[in-house]
Design a protein around this motif. Sequence first.
Motif, PDB file in Angstrom:
ATOM      1  N   PRO A 198      54.977  23.907 109.119  1.00 44.75           N
ATOM      2  CA  PRO A 198      56.232  24.661 108.972  1.00 44.75           C
ATOM      3  C   PRO A 198      56.656  25.444 110.209  1.00 44.75           C
ATOM      4  CG  PRO A 198      54.454  25.930 108.026  1.00 44.75           C
ATOM      5  CD  PRO A 198      53.836  24.635 108.517  1.00 44.75           C
ATOM      6  N   VAL A 199      55.808  25.492 111.242  1.00 44.98           N
ATOM      7  CA  VAL A 199      56.101  26.381 112.368  1.00 44.98           C
ATOM      8  C   VAL A 199      57.396  25.992 113.058  1.00 44.98           C
ATOM      9  CG1 VAL A 199      55.275  27.251 114.593  1.00 44.98           C
ATOM     10  CG2 VAL A 199      53.652  26.885 112.719  1.00 44.98           C
ATOM     11  N   GLY A 200      57.569  24.685 113.352  1.00 48.06           N
ATOM     12  CA  GLY A 200      58.723  24.236 114.114  1.00 48.06           C
ATOM     13  C   GLY A 200      59.882  23.767 113.272  1.00 48.06           C
ATOM     14  N   SER A 201      60.035  24.313 112.098  1.00 50.65           N
ATOM     15  CA  SER A 201      61.138  23.931 111.217  1.00 50.65           C
ATOM     16  C   SER A 201      62.484  24.359 111.792  1.00 50.65           C
ATOM     17  CB  SER A 201      60.942  24.586 109.844  1.00 50.65           C
ATOM     18  OG  SER A 201      62.104  24.496 109.059  1.00 50.65           O
ATOM     19  N   VAL A 202      63.540  23.639 111.392  1.00 47.90           N
ATOM     20  CA  VAL A 202      64.889  24.068 111.778  1.00 47.90           C
ATOM     21  C   VAL A 202      65.217  25.434 111.192  1.00 47.90           C
ATOM     22  CG1 VAL A 202      65.845  21.757 112.165  1.00 47.90           C
ATOM     23  CG2 VAL A 202      65.864  22.741 109.853  1.00 47.90           C
ATOM     24  N   ASP A 203      64.464  25.857 110.175  1.00 48.87           N
ATOM     25  CA  ASP A 203      64.653  27.195 109.615  1.00 48.87           C
ATOM     26  C   ASP A 203      64.008  28.268 110.486  1.00 48.87           C
ATOM     27  OD1 ASP A 203      66.036  26.207 107.386  1.00 48.87           O
ATOM     28  OD2 ASP A 203      64.159  25.797 106.325  1.00 48.87           O
ATOM     29  N   ASN A 204      63.252  27.851 111.494  1.00 45.80           N
ATOM     30  CA  ASN A 204      62.634  28.760 112.465  1.00 45.80           C
ATOM     31  C   ASN A 204      63.147  28.392 113.858  1.00 45.80           C
ATOM     32  OD1 ASN A 204      61.034  29.919 110.404  1.00 45.80           O
ATOM     33  ND2 ASN A 204      59.474  28.338 110.676  1.00 45.80           N
ATOM     34  N   PRO A 205      64.415  28.652 114.138  1.00 44.21           N
ATOM     35  CA  PRO A 205      65.027  28.125 115.363  1.00 44.21           C
ATOM     36  C   PRO A 205      64.386  28.629 116.645  1.00 44.21           C
ATOM     37  CG  PRO A 205      66.483  29.717 114.304  1.00 44.21           C
ATOM     38  CD  PRO A 205      65.391  29.425 113.327  1.00 44.21           C
ATOM     39  N   VAL A 206      63.892  29.857 116.665  1.00 42.43           N
ATOM     40  CA  VAL A 206      63.264  30.373 117.878  1.00 42.43           C
ATOM     41  C   VAL A 206      61.989  29.591 118.189  1.00 42.43           C
ATOM     42  CG1 VAL A 206      62.149  32.370 118.939  1.00 42.43           C
ATOM     43  CG2 VAL A 206      64.251  32.681 117.618  1.00 42.43           C
ATOM     44  N   GLU A 207      61.159  29.392 117.168  1.00 48.86           N
ATOM     45  CA  GLU A 207      59.904  28.665 117.357  1.00 48.86           C
ATOM     46  C   GLU A 207      60.159  27.197 117.700  1.00 48.86           C
ATOM     47  OE1 GLU A 207      60.638  30.695 114.914  1.00 48.86           O
ATOM     48  OE2 GLU A 207      59.066  32.233 114.854  1.00 48.86           O
ATOM     49  N   LEU A 208      61.111  26.577 117.003  1.00 47.75           N
ATOM     50  CA  LEU A 208      61.436  25.186 117.288  1.00 47.75           C
ATOM     51  C   LEU A 208      61.908  25.018 118.729  1.00 47.75           C
ATOM     52  CD1 LEU A 208      61.943  22.238 116.616  1.00 47.75           C
ATOM     53  CD2 LEU A 208      64.085  22.905 115.495  1.00 47.75           C
ATOM     54  N   THR A 209      62.765  25.906 119.169  1.00 49.06           N
ATOM     55  CA  THR A 209      63.266  25.815 120.539  1.00 49.06           C
ATOM     56  C   THR A 209      62.149  26.022 121.548  1.00 49.06           C
ATOM     57  OG1 THR A 209      65.441  26.603 119.819  1.00 49.06           O
ATOM     58  CG2 THR A 209      64.954  26.734 122.172  1.00 49.06           C
ATOM     59  N   ARG A 210      61.240  26.942 121.281  1.00 48.85           N
ATOM     60  CA  ARG A 210      60.117  27.165 122.200  1.00 48.85           C
ATOM     61  C   ARG A 210      59.234  25.918 122.299  1.00 48.85           C
ATOM     62  NH1 ARG A 210      56.668  32.440 121.545  1.00 48.85           N
ATOM     63  NH2 ARG A 210      55.798  31.466 123.430  1.00 48.85           N
ATOM     64  N   LEU A 211      58.985  25.286 121.174  1.00 50.90           N
ATOM     65  CA  LEU A 211      58.180  24.056 121.198  1.00 50.90           C
ATOM     66  C   LEU A 211      58.895  22.961 121.971  1.00 50.90           C
ATOM     67  CD1 LEU A 211      56.945  24.133 117.498  1.00 50.90           C
ATOM     68  CD2 LEU A 211      55.511  24.441 119.532  1.00 50.90           C
ATOM     69  N   ASN A 212      60.181  22.807 121.705  1.00 54.55           N
ATOM     70  CA  ASN A 212      60.969  21.809 122.436  1.00 54.55           C
ATOM     71  C   ASN A 212      60.903  22.066 123.937  1.00 54.55           C
ATOM     72  OD1 ASN A 212      63.400  19.738 122.508  1.00 54.55           O
ATOM     73  ND2 ASN A 212      64.023  21.487 123.734  1.00 54.55           N
ATOM     74  N   GLY A 270      68.945  28.227 123.667  1.00 55.60           N
ATOM     75  CA  GLY A 270      68.509  27.869 125.012  1.00 55.60           C
ATOM     76  C   GLY A 270      67.630  26.641 125.078  1.00 55.60           C
ATOM     77  N   GLY A 271      67.782  25.723 124.133  1.00 52.95           N
ATOM     78  CA  GLY A 271      66.992  24.496 124.144  1.00 52.95           C
ATOM     79  C   GLY A 271      67.368  23.595 125.311  1.00 52.95           C
ATOM     80  N   ARG A 272      66.371  22.970 125.912  1.00 53.94           N
ATOM     81  CA  ARG A 272      66.590  22.100 127.063  1.00 53.94           C
ATOM     82  C   ARG A 272      66.357  20.642 126.655  1.00 53.94           C
ATOM     83  NH1 ARG A 272      64.233  26.741 129.234  1.00 53.94           N
ATOM     84  NH2 ARG A 272      62.086  25.972 129.230  1.00 53.94           N
ATOM     85  N   TYR A 273      67.304  19.784 127.010  1.00 58.82           N
ATOM     86  CA  TYR A 273      67.205  18.348 126.740  1.00 58.82           C
ATOM     87  C   TYR A 273      68.237  17.647 127.595  1.00 58.82           C
ATOM     88  CZ  TYR A 273      71.371  19.001 123.807  1.00 58.82           C
ATOM     89  OH  TYR A 273      72.638  19.307 123.358  1.00 58.82           O
ATOM     90  N   ASP A 274      68.036  16.358 127.817  1.00 56.55           N
ATOM     91  CA  ASP A 274      68.941  15.586 128.664  1.00 56.55           C
ATOM     92  C   ASP A 274      69.766  14.571 127.892  1.00 56.55           C
ATOM     93  OD1 ASP A 274      67.782  16.802 130.987  1.00 56.55           O
ATOM     94  OD2 ASP A 274      66.126  15.363 130.874  1.00 56.55           O
ATOM     95  N   MET A 275      69.293  14.177 126.724  1.00 56.98           N
ATOM     96  CA  MET A 275      69.907  13.053 126.030  1.00 56.98           C
ATOM     97  C   MET A 275      69.699  13.213 124.529  1.00 56.98           C
ATOM     98  SD  MET A 275      69.106   8.986 126.746  1.00 56.98           S
ATOM     99  CE  MET A 275      69.797   9.047 128.404  1.00 56.98           C
ATOM    100  N   ILE A 276      70.657  12.733 123.758  1.00 58.72           N
ATOM    101  CA  ILE A 276      70.576  12.713 122.299  1.00 58.72           C
ATOM    102  C   ILE A 276      70.111  11.337 121.858  1.00 58.72           C
ATOM    103  CG2 ILE A 276      71.926  12.823 120.160  1.00 58.72           C
ATOM    104  CD1 ILE A 276      73.778  14.832 121.632  1.00 58.72           C
ATOM    105  N   GLY A 277      69.054  11.301 121.048  1.00 61.77           N
ATOM    106  CA  GLY A 277      68.532  10.044 120.535  1.00 61.77           C
ATOM    107  C   GLY A 277      68.830   9.878 119.058  1.00 61.77           C
ATOM    108  N   MET A 278      69.087   8.640 118.640  1.00 59.79           N
ATOM    109  CA  MET A 278      69.434   8.324 117.252  1.00 59.79           C
ATOM    110  C   MET A 278      68.572   7.188 116.731  1.00 59.79           C
ATOM    111  SD  MET A 278      73.571   8.091 117.196  1.00 59.79           S
ATOM    112  CE  MET A 278      74.589   9.562 117.148  1.00 59.79           C
TER     113      MET A 278
END
Length: 335
Positions: free
Chosen positions: A170-184, A224-232
């Motif tokens: 549950p740590v990186g859930s979309v309901d935990n946006p700060v933690e998810l962004t840090r992991l990303n 402040g999430g960092r990424y270069d491309m959206i994948g589907m």
Amino acid sequence: MWGGCGDHNSDPKHDQPEAVEKETGFARGADVSWVTQMEAEGLKFYTPGNERKEMECMELLRDHCGVNSIRLRVWVNPADGWNSIDDVVAKARRADSLGLRTMIDFHFSDTWADPGHQEMPKAWQGLQIDDLCVALGSHVSATLTALDRAGVSPEWVQIGNETTPGMMLPVGSVDNPVELTRLNNAGYDAVKAVVPDAKVIVHLDGGHNPWPYDRMFDLLESYGGRYDMIGMSLYPYWAAQQGGSGSWAKVADDCIANIAHLKQKYGKPVMICEIGMPYDQPDSCRSLIAKMMGADVEGIFYWEPEAPAGYNGGYTLGCFDGGAPTVALDPFKTR
């Protein structure tokens, strides 16, 4: 915590064969992560037509299906060794020697990671967010460093696989946006430290459905999430099963509209990281791929085209018949 076994320092670059020149531009891809397991189980692959010449899978896809790129998944500590760092390096070296470009797909789990399964690796359970970011970054670094020592520089790297609900729940859930962004961002930074030119992808499922994409990329933009491309991912069969979305053509049209929406809203390129249709509908699959090749995307990767019907728990969306490719991937040969 890095997965795999053995000495990742054992393949210095000077031991590698001379690299084959790679194509650029549109990626015509295949995820063949099962291939080493299939070979160990005695499965073989053949050229299409009456001649049926036995051929190595990646070379077959290159020469007879127009594939120019290979996608490989990485698990952290897989129970049976498949998709470990060592297994991924072995497949990536083979792809590279054939002049095929490479995408690395981190699942951040000991097994499958997808919208229904985003399970924390066993070795990382109980870690606080700071230590979890370190573990994730170390795993990414170890994998890409092993590839670098083998002479392979991935062109694309996914930070998570179909992370629609988040990653390492549950740590990186979309309901935990700060933690998810840090992991990303821990993953993003680890990629850039080893392969600065690699394009980092955030990958969700259901490419025809804009809502989860707006949710995820609004979240990353806000925090402040960092990424270069959206994948589907795009699986019309499953989309219709889940929501009655109609024909494959309607699902494809909805996906194309979503691609345009996302590019306009976030200003990022889009990649179809997974696509598939039932193995017994090769003509429809060929039409689907041709249609999606007309969309404004960087490329398309078919998921496990070499899989026989019912393989490994019942997968039925491959596009080989009797070990030989059907017409499903034919559009790849015209671009």
